[in-house]
Scaffold this motif. Structure first.
Motif, PDB file in Angstrom:
ATOM      1  N   MET A   1      91.055 -35.572  59.837  1.00 18.02           N
ATOM      2  CA  MET A   1      90.102 -35.448  59.715  1.00 18.02           C
ATOM      3  C   MET A   1      88.784 -34.810  60.756  1.00 18.02           C
ATOM      4  O   MET A   1      89.293 -34.576  62.666  1.00 18.02           O
ATOM      5  CB  MET A   1      89.638 -36.670  59.481  1.00 18.02           C
ATOM      6  N   ASP A   2      88.305 -33.749  60.521  1.00 15.27           N
ATOM      7  CA  ASP A   2      87.156 -33.630  61.743  1.00 15.27           C
ATOM      8  C   ASP A   2      85.876 -34.114  61.311  1.00 15.27           C
ATOM      9  O   ASP A   2      85.410 -34.722  59.813  1.00 15.27           O
ATOM     10  CB  ASP A   2      87.263 -31.712  61.840  1.00 15.27           C
ATOM     11  N   LEU A   3      84.841 -33.806  62.123  1.00 13.75           N
ATOM     12  CA  LEU A   3      83.644 -33.683  62.196  1.00 13.75           C
ATOM     13  C   LEU A   3      82.845 -33.890  60.842  1.00 13.75           C
ATOM     14  O   LEU A   3      82.370 -34.868  59.946  1.00 13.75           O
ATOM     15  CB  LEU A   3      82.404 -33.727  63.437  1.00 13.75           C
ATOM     16  N   ASP A   4      82.923 -32.526  60.312  1.00 16.41           N
ATOM     17  CA  ASP A   4      82.446 -32.212  59.371  1.00 16.41           C
ATOM     18  C   ASP A   4      83.097 -32.849  57.506  1.00 16.41           C
ATOM     19  O   ASP A   4      82.199 -33.063  57.033  1.00 16.41           O
ATOM     20  CB  ASP A   4      82.946 -30.677  58.843  1.00 16.41           C
ATOM     21  N   ALA A   5      84.362 -33.077  57.656  1.00 15.67           N
ATOM     22  CA  ALA A   5      85.157 -33.532  57.191  1.00 15.67           C
ATOM     23  C   ALA A   5      84.422 -35.150  56.981  1.00 15.67           C
ATOM     24  O   ALA A   5      84.584 -36.176  55.729  1.00 15.67           O
ATOM     25  CB  ALA A   5      86.291 -34.199  56.984  1.00 15.67           C
ATOM     26  N   ALA A  29      89.343 -42.720  63.680  1.00 16.54           N
ATOM     27  CA  ALA A  29      89.754 -41.707  65.390  1.00 16.54           C
ATOM     28  C   ALA A  29      90.395 -42.146  66.453  1.00 16.54           C
ATOM     29  O   ALA A  29      91.302 -41.253  67.396  1.00 16.54           O
ATOM     30  CB  ALA A  29      87.901 -40.959  65.579  1.00 16.54           C
ATOM     31  N   ASP A  34      91.283 -39.704  68.949  1.00 18.09           N
ATOM     32  CA  ASP A  34      90.812 -38.195  69.453  1.00 18.09           C
ATOM     33  C   ASP A  34      89.383 -39.187  69.941  1.00 18.09           C
ATOM     34  O   ASP A  34      88.367 -39.233  68.193  1.00 18.09           O
ATOM     35  CB  ASP A  34      90.063 -37.379  68.176  1.00 18.09           C
ATOM     36  N   LEU A  37      86.253 -37.514  68.741  1.00 12.63           N
ATOM     37  CA  LEU A  37      85.984 -37.179  67.653  1.00 12.63           C
ATOM     38  C   LEU A  37      85.078 -38.794  67.193  1.00 12.63           C
ATOM     39  O   LEU A  37      83.933 -38.925  66.216  1.00 12.63           O
ATOM     40  CB  LEU A  37      85.922 -37.334  66.750  1.00 12.63           C
ATOM     41  N   ILE A  41      81.313 -39.007  65.629  1.00 15.97           N
ATOM     42  CA  ILE A  41      81.312 -40.262  64.488  1.00 15.97           C
ATOM     43  C   ILE A  41      79.909 -40.683  64.453  1.00 15.97           C
ATOM     44  O   ILE A  41      79.541 -41.529  63.487  1.00 15.97           O
ATOM     45  CB  ILE A  41      82.095 -40.645  63.811  1.00 15.97           C
ATOM     46  N   THR A 170      77.768 -30.444  67.147  1.00 11.54           N
ATOM     47  CA  THR A 170      78.909 -30.403  67.491  1.00 11.54           C
ATOM     48  C   THR A 170      78.915 -28.682  67.802  1.00 11.54           C
ATOM     49  O   THR A 170      79.516 -27.850  67.630  1.00 11.54           O
ATOM     50  CB  THR A 170      79.926 -29.920  66.461  1.00 11.54           C
TER      51      THR A 170
END
Length: 288
Positions: A1-5, A29, A34, A37, A41, A170
């Motif tokens: 999982m990343d910030l965009d998702a 996260a 992480d 992240l 979030i 970001t």
């Protein structure tokens, strides 16, 4: 999982579900070790109802929403050329597109059990209008990352009441530290030029709309004066008819008075005739 998702997931949720979902993603996260992240979030803000409705368009009707970007490009070209005919046509097209997208956003909320108030509908309309006038607003709308309503005053560039988009928060500069001074100066100059051009573009559009409004007001004024003239003529006609009726009434009264006098005289003549007849009858009887 990343910030965009994570942002895609959160900004597609009903605002009432946003906070619990964000808490769960932050915990996930952190469990993955992480921390940057998790912090990013956790910094995502809960959208208002109007912002959520706009975000639904990016998910339900992305192709239609991209019409905003296409129209913004045509408006910018017309502004550069000061093509008043094109600007008048595009102004009408803008109003139709924003109205249609507003209706779609409200319908998307209704499909999910939310009935938008008139105030919320107005905020959706304002945000979509701002997206056409302002590139930053447009980026947030197209990405489905709107947090609060954006305001388009019709003069100057649109003012966003929400935070910068996720992509901006970001950016490499934010992750790696401040950019070199020369890069910062270049960015500031580019931003100033873009803002100045947006102000010129918006002012030109406002001028076109004002001229359209002036023509409409002039037409309404002409129609109102024509109506006033017709009403004045009708009043004059009625007054003429009233004077004629009053004259007829006076003549009728005169005739009635004359007839009454004649009736009185006739009754007197009848009474005198009756008395003469009676006297003649008596005289005849005495002779017999």
């Amino acid at each position: 999982m990343d910030l965009d998702a994570a942002a895609d997931e959160l900004y597609g949720l009903d605002p009432d579900a946003f906070m619990p979902a964000r808490t769960a993603l932050v915990a996930s996260a952190r469990a993955a070790k992480d921390r940057p992240l998790a912090s990013a979030i956790g910094a995502l803000r809960k959208p208002t109802r109007s912002a959520w409705l706009v975000n639904l368009l990016a998910r339900d009707a992305p192709d239609r929403l991209r019409q905003l970007d296409e129209l913004a490009g045509r408006l910018a070209a017309a502004h550069q050329k000061l093509d008043m005919t094109a600007l008048r046509e595009l102004s009408g097209e803008r109003q139709q597109l924003v109205a249609a997208l507003t209706a779609s956003a409200v319908a998307a909320g209704s499909d999910r059990g939310y009935q938008a108030t008139e105030a919320v509908r107005t905020e959706v309309n304002q945000t979509l209008s701002a997206a056409i006038a302002d590139a930053v607003s447009r980026a947030e709308v197209l990405a489905g990352r709107v947090v609060k309503a954006h305001v388009y005053s019709g003069f100057g560039f649109a003012l966003s009441t929400g935070p910068a988009s996720v992509a901006e928060t970001t950016s490499p500069a934010a992750a790696d530290g401040a950019p070199p001074p020369e890069i910062a100066d270049q960015r500031a100059a580019a931003l100033a030029r873009r803002r100045a051009q947006e102000m010129v573009d918006a002012a030109t559009a406002a001028l076109v709309e004002a001229r359209n409004a002036l023509r409409t007001a002039q037409q309404v004024d002409a129609e109102a004066h024509a109506g006033l003239d017709r009403a004045a003529q009708e009043v004059a006609d009625l007054r003429t008819e009233l004077r004629a009726a009053e004259a007829s009434e006076m003549a009728a009264r005169q005739r009635a008075n004359e007839a009454a006098d004649q009736l009185h005289e006739a009754r007197g003549a009848v009474q005198r005739g009756e008395r003469a007849l009676s006297e003649a009858a008596r005289a005849l009887g005495e002779v017999d």
